[in-house]
Design an enzyme around this catalytic site. Sequence first.
Site, PDB file in Angstrom:
ATOM      1  CG  PHE A 117      -1.584  -1.340   1.482  1.00 30.75           C
ATOM      2  CD1 PHE A 117      -2.243  -2.031   0.479  1.00 30.75           C
ATOM      3  CD2 PHE A 117      -1.479  -1.924   2.722  1.00 30.75           C
ATOM      4  CE1 PHE A 117      -2.796  -3.288   0.716  1.00 30.75           C
ATOM      5  CE2 PHE A 117      -2.023  -3.178   2.980  1.00 30.75           C
ATOM      6  CZ  PHE A 117      -2.683  -3.855   1.969  1.00 30.75           C
ATOM      7  CB  CYS A 118       2.235   3.568  -1.565  1.00 29.03           C
ATOM      8  SG  CYS A 118       1.927   3.157  -3.287  1.00 29.03           S
ATOM      9  CB  ALA A 119       2.558   2.439   3.824  1.00 27.28           C
TER      10      ALA A 119
END
Length: 447
Positions: free
Chosen positions: A397-399
């Site tokens: 999740f781009c994290a």
Amino acid sequence: MSILTILDAANTAATVDAATDAVAAAAPAATPAGVPADASTGAAECPLPAVVGSDLLVPLADGRQVPYANLDYAASAPCLEPVRAAVAEALPAYSSVHRGAGYASRLTTARYERARHTVRAFAGARPGDAVVFTRNTTDAMNLLARCLPEGTTVVVFDSEHHASLLPWPRAVRLAPPASPGEAVRAADEALAAIDGPKLLVVTAASNVTGELWPIAALAHVAHERGARIAVDAAQYAPHRRLAVAALDLDYVAFSGHKLYAPFGAGALVGRPDWLAQAEPYLRGGGATRNVADEVEWSTDPEQRHEAGTPNVLGAIALAAACEALTATGWTPIVRHEERLTARLRAGLPEGVRELALWGPDHPRIGVVSFTVAGHPAREVAEILSTEYGIGVRDGRFCAHPFVRALLGEEGDCADGTGAAVRASIGIGTTEEHIDRLVAALHDIVRR
């Protein structure tokens, strides 16, 4: 207010949400033109607006077609019907903005600038705050990074989305905090140790866990330490009322594609001084006052950072979404989301582990990330799509640092990458969508 009082409040999950809402509610609601005065507070409830694609049929592996259960709102939300209507209305007279004398150009310019005022009101910003239209939250945060005064140090948590974690040339990164109070304490200590200009960057709602962050308390300690605060509101803005002025936030950034306006526009809203003094984000037409032997840049922060022909239709779409949500009122939106989120979380079977930083009772938006024992995240997402017609997100999740911290060894045991599955809820989500996902997860666990 003492730092101890702030920490005590931030450590109580219910107080974080209630205090933020109370501060926001105490401020006069900024209402876009054409919207009932009480709508922005949720006093007048309207039916939830329709979303484009609610009747979409998708094929399954067995040859059947079923209505699509879109549970991927946190990645990109579908378009609202009022947004589609606003874009369709603007298209016949679409023209260039700011530099044309013809009727279509003047009309389009008026619509574009009205969109700016609407977004400012939606954000609950101060009258003098700048609204710079960008492509998305990532673009907005990178724009802000380019506008920091020389020598600025940024304090940011490793629990942030990459859009808020990566743009800063000089950053102090903090570990994911064990509690809201620890978040406030860690930020306070980090800011106290920094000389010179400083900025605290934090999300309002996690894109991984949905948990709400204590932005009111964080804004307070930032200002006590002579810093400014920039808030990533990409996930928060579609689900809760923004209140930039009431919460004394310096900057907020959000995306149209997560706010039911997927036409390629976002916004950076906040104090104009840093923006007006910085080199233009883009160099070109519209950002200049005069070009001769030397270039004289516009002193207007919005023009200065919107060089070239802007995404006019994207701005109009974003404003239309802001107006539609404001007119609906936040009370029915929040009730709808909380009811469905509780239904989903209560139905998760044994063998499904929900990800959370601060525990199951902390206030959150409609985002539920999880792992399924014995099944890689990608496999679960593919089964949900091909066998049940359910759309979710899988991955990190781009994290990446945050997901790895939440999963620990389980991530490596699951599929070697530290991945999870995320189901996210929005205006078009129904009880049937939730029940279908719950039933599908029970089936997968039984396999």
